[in-house]
Design a protein around this motif. Sequence first.
Motif, PDB file in Angstrom:
ATOM      1  N   GLY A 194       0.827  -1.183  -0.078  1.00 13.99           N
ATOM      2  CA  GLY A 194      -0.029   0.011  -0.088  1.00 13.99           C
ATOM      3  C   GLY A 194       0.677   1.318   0.050  1.00 13.99           C
ATOM      4  N   ILE A 195       2.091   1.210  -0.601  1.00 16.97           N
ATOM      5  CA  ILE A 195       3.042   2.343  -0.557  1.00 16.97           C
ATOM      6  C   ILE A 195       2.875   3.041  -2.054  1.00 16.97           C
ATOM      7  N   LYS A 196       2.569   4.271  -2.084  1.00 15.57           N
ATOM      8  CA  LYS A 196       2.421   4.948  -3.294  1.00 15.57           C
ATOM      9  C   LYS A 196       3.730   5.741  -3.551  1.00 15.57           C
ATOM     10  N   VAL A 197       4.554   6.033  -4.659  1.00 20.31           N
ATOM     11  CA  VAL A 197       5.543   6.636  -5.159  1.00 20.31           C
ATOM     12  C   VAL A 197       5.447   7.202  -6.328  1.00 20.31           C
ATOM     13  N   GLY A 198       6.192   8.083  -6.263  1.00 20.18           N
ATOM     14  CA  GLY A 198       6.119   8.989  -7.768  1.00 20.18           C
ATOM     15  C   GLY A 198       6.861   8.130  -8.878  1.00 20.18           C
TER      16      GLY A 198
END
Length: 273
Positions: free
Chosen positions: A129-133
Amino acid sequence: MTTTVPRQAGETEPTRLSGLATRDLSAWFGAHKVLERVSLEMAAGQVTALIGPSGCGKSTYLRTLNRMHEMVRGAQLGGEVLLNGEDVYAHGRRPAEVRRRIGMVFQRPNPFPAMSIADNVASGLKLAGIKVGRDHREHLIEDSLRRAGLWNEVSNRLGTPGGALSGGQQQRLCIARSLAVEPEVLLMDEPCSALDPTSTRRVEETIAELRGRLTIVIVTHNMQQAQRISQSCAFFLASHDTPGRIVEAGPTEQLFSAPVDQRTADYVNGRFG
């Protein structure tokens, strides 16, 4: 206790080292007790090997450490699992967060075969559930593959399927996937048992490179491997009417050269098991 060490070249943040311990840990599958009051310290930044005959509870113990044991119907647990002194089973502690901080590499490589190498690594972020660019994603993919010792072999084919890699490369890809979410501890359940000697050596080199930057706990039936890669060791034993427990634990060199218990000496010298 948590300490930090500088990252290597190309890494952007300090690495946090976390110790792991269990206190009087017991485990059941239904009415069947498989572990009996296991207490063990797994030092931060070191490799701890769990050894013992098949069926003595090593893999079950490993799965209790990041709450995978509770995913089995009828599984129960007693005692404590402490990450930096905090019980991972404490009320309100989310299992998904525990499994992000305490990663797992399984016995057989399990990449997503049709997914690209890059997407396989990034899938760990999605599962956590980790969002990164996009730019940070690319950096994490490269960094994780470098730390897993795979970057030089796949950097020019990141878009090809992960399933096209060799068995040893697939296992290191799975290690990279686990590293992408920045775990503090990495659990490894016989990660070399399905690999050839050359691939085994490369995975062992990867473990050696990760040591000091992660706390690693590995189950292995290979006594030579335990001696090569671990700094501490715990010998588990069970019988048909007795659940698994630790017979002896301590520095690996001591356990193999001057064990206190005769059963340990017999096992590490190949006299049973």
